[in-house]
Design an enzyme around this catalytic site. Structure first.
Site, PDB file in Angstrom:
ATOM      1  N   SER A  61       0.804  -1.239   0.000  1.00  0.00           N
ATOM      2  CA  SER A  61       0.000   0.000   0.000  1.00  0.00           C
ATOM      3  C   SER A  61       0.829   1.278   0.000  1.00  0.00           C
ATOM      4  CB  SER A  61      -0.934   0.014   1.201  1.00  0.00           C
ATOM      5  OG  SER A  61      -1.959  -0.927   0.996  1.00  0.00           O
ATOM      6  N   LYS A  64       0.339   3.586  -2.756  1.00  0.00           N
ATOM      7  CA  LYS A  64      -0.887   4.398  -2.903  1.00  0.00           C
ATOM      8  C   LYS A  64      -0.615   5.902  -2.970  1.00  0.00           C
ATOM      9  CE  LYS A  64      -4.044   0.874  -1.076  1.00  0.00           C
ATOM     10  NZ  LYS A  64      -4.532   0.279   0.181  1.00  0.00           N
ATOM     11  N   TYR A 189      -2.656  -2.275 -10.662  1.00  0.00           N
ATOM     12  CA  TYR A 189      -2.640  -2.154  -9.192  1.00  0.00           C
ATOM     13  C   TYR A 189      -1.771  -3.252  -8.552  1.00  0.00           C
ATOM     14  CZ  TYR A 189      -4.293  -2.337  -4.369  1.00  0.00           C
ATOM     15  OH  TYR A 189      -4.340  -2.379  -2.996  1.00  0.00           O
ATOM     16  N   TYR A 241      -4.867   3.832   7.855  1.00  0.00           N
ATOM     17  CA  TYR A 241      -6.243   3.277   7.876  1.00  0.00           C
ATOM     18  C   TYR A 241      -6.973   3.615   9.168  1.00  0.00           C
ATOM     19  CZ  TYR A 241      -3.806   0.736   4.295  1.00  0.00           C
ATOM     20  OH  TYR A 241      -3.039   0.421   3.232  1.00  0.00           O
ATOM     21  N   VAL A 259       1.327  -3.883   3.795  1.00  0.00           N
ATOM     22  CA  VAL A 259       1.328  -5.203   4.427  1.00  0.00           C
ATOM     23  C   VAL A 259       2.628  -5.984   4.181  1.00  0.00           C
ATOM     24  CG1 VAL A 259      -1.173  -5.558   4.625  1.00  0.00           C
ATOM     25  CG2 VAL A 259       0.006  -6.223   2.515  1.00  0.00           C
TER      26      VAL A 259
HETATM   27  O1  DON Z   1      -4.275  -4.823  -2.111  1.00  0.00           O
HETATM   28  C1  DON Z   1      -3.780  -5.401  -1.160  1.00  0.00           C
HETATM   29  O2  DON Z   1      -4.439  -6.048  -0.364  1.00  0.00           O
HETATM   30  C2  DON Z   1      -2.277  -5.286  -0.977  1.00  0.00           C
HETATM   31  N1  DON Z   1      -1.610  -5.300  -2.237  1.00  0.00           N
HETATM   32  C3  DON Z   1      -1.924  -4.006  -0.281  1.00  0.00           C
HETATM   33  C4  DON Z   1      -2.645  -3.827   1.029  1.00  0.00           C
HETATM   34  C5  DON Z   1      -1.832  -3.132   2.033  1.00  0.00           C
HETATM   35  O3  DON Z   1      -0.642  -3.005   1.937  1.00  0.00           O
HETATM   36  C6  DON Z   1      -2.535  -2.649   3.240  1.00  0.00           C
HETATM   37  N2  DON Z   1      -1.611  -1.972   4.113  1.00  0.00           N
HETATM   38  N3  DON Z   1      -1.197  -2.022   5.164  1.00  0.00           N
END
Ligand code: DON
Length: 305
Positions: A61, A64, A189, A241, A259
């Site tokens: 993320s 983003k 994405y 978040y 993540v």
């Molecule tokens: O879209 C997803 O679920 C992952 N590629 C990224 C989510 C993420 O990193 C949430 N952050 N902490």
């Protein structure tokens, strides 16, 4: 400074035992919980680092803010604002639970999955491949690292298992927020989330956001100051978040988690910070990473409040 960073890692190391590495993207489950690294790049462009600061991990993320930036650079603030709102949702990053049973742009923001997926459609390019390549090029430019590339294993792992994102993207299309082919948008994405970086790359990108779009290493302006303000403001309110309020209290700087275990922070006018520790809390944020940021913020009086 290096001694301080080492000390902080030592003092916060016990937190690396808590939480768990992400497993919903199977390839991320291979991360080693004991890895812990930090890097800062200050206003003089001096770089200080400690621990596993060169260890590679995927942005997830943390891409983003880059997607938001590129959408802003390509379309301006008004167009971005029309598609995706700016209010914190107070819900998990991949939340489905829209209380009004509809998906409305105003109710999502660029830091949650729906917002970021929608903003991929604002990146300019003839194809989604070209859009992704432009995003990668911008990420390489801001990090000053021309070698950044997609971790193919993570990308394939996420593509294979990313049905929740697929569902969210189809919801975006069902409610008319996007009109492009869902699989192509997701391709961009998923690839973007799988770009491999180190804490040094994150600290350098964070530093450009901290200095209003100017790279202190080269003096080059990469983007308008108003876009840095836009991105930093959203990072402050939504970057962690449903942990963003707590983070504002305890750390008090714009930041984004992923993540993969990374956190990028931008301390306006002062520094960029990159941290890596892959064990996460329930909200998907690095536990030891946040603890280290808390300590660093206290030691260097970083909070903007
Ligand atoms: O879209 C997803 O679920 C992952 N590629 C990224 C989510 C993420 O990193 C949430 N952050 N902490």
């Amino acid at each position: 400074m290096e001694a301080l960073l080492k000390q902080i890692l030592e003092d916060c190391r016990r937190y690396t035992e808590q939480g768990a590495v992400a497993t919903y993207i199977p390839e991320l489950a291979k991360a080693d919980k004991s890895d812990f690294g930090i890097c800062i790049v200050n206003e003089k462009n001096e770089c200080f680092a400690a621990g596993d600061f060169e260890k590679p991990f995927t942005m997830q993320s943390i891409i983003k803010p880059m997607i938001l930036l590129m959408a802003l650079m390509d379309n301006g603030g008004e167009a971005v604002r029309r598609l995706v709102g700016v209010e914190a949702t107070g819900k998990p990053f991949d939340s489905f639970n829209y209380s009004d049973l509809a998906l409305i742009g105003e109710h999502i923001n660029p830091m949650i999955n729906t917002g970021a997926i929608a903003l991929c459609t604002l990146i300019k390019g003839e194809s989604y491949n070209e859009r992704f390549n432009r995003l990668l090029a911008l990420t390489r430019e801001l990090s000053g690292n021309p070698l950044l590339q997609v971790d193919e294993q993570v990308y394939l792992s996420e593509k294979r298992t990313g049905n929740k994102n697929r569902a969210l993207a189809y919801m975006l299309r069902a409610y008319g927020l996007i009109s492009d082919d869902v699989e192509e948008v997701l391709e961009c994405y998923f690839r973007a989330c799988s770009i491999g970086v180190s804490t040094v790359d994150l600290a350098r990108i964070g530093s450009v956001f901290a200095h209003g779009g100017v790279d202190r290493a080269t003096g080059k302006r990469h983007f308008e100051r108003e876009y840095a303000r836009y991105v930093n403001a959203i990072l402050m309110t939504c970057g962690m978040y449903d942990g963003s309020g707590e983070f504002a209290l305890t750390v008090g700087v714009p930041a984004k988690s992923g993540v993969g275990g990374g956190v990028m922070a931008s301390v306006p006018g002062r520094m960029g910070i990159g941290i890596y520790s892959p064990a996460l809390d329930k909200k998907g944020n690095s536990i030891a990473g946040i603890k280290a940021l808390e300590r660093l913020s206290k030691e260097l009086d970083l909070s903007i409040f």
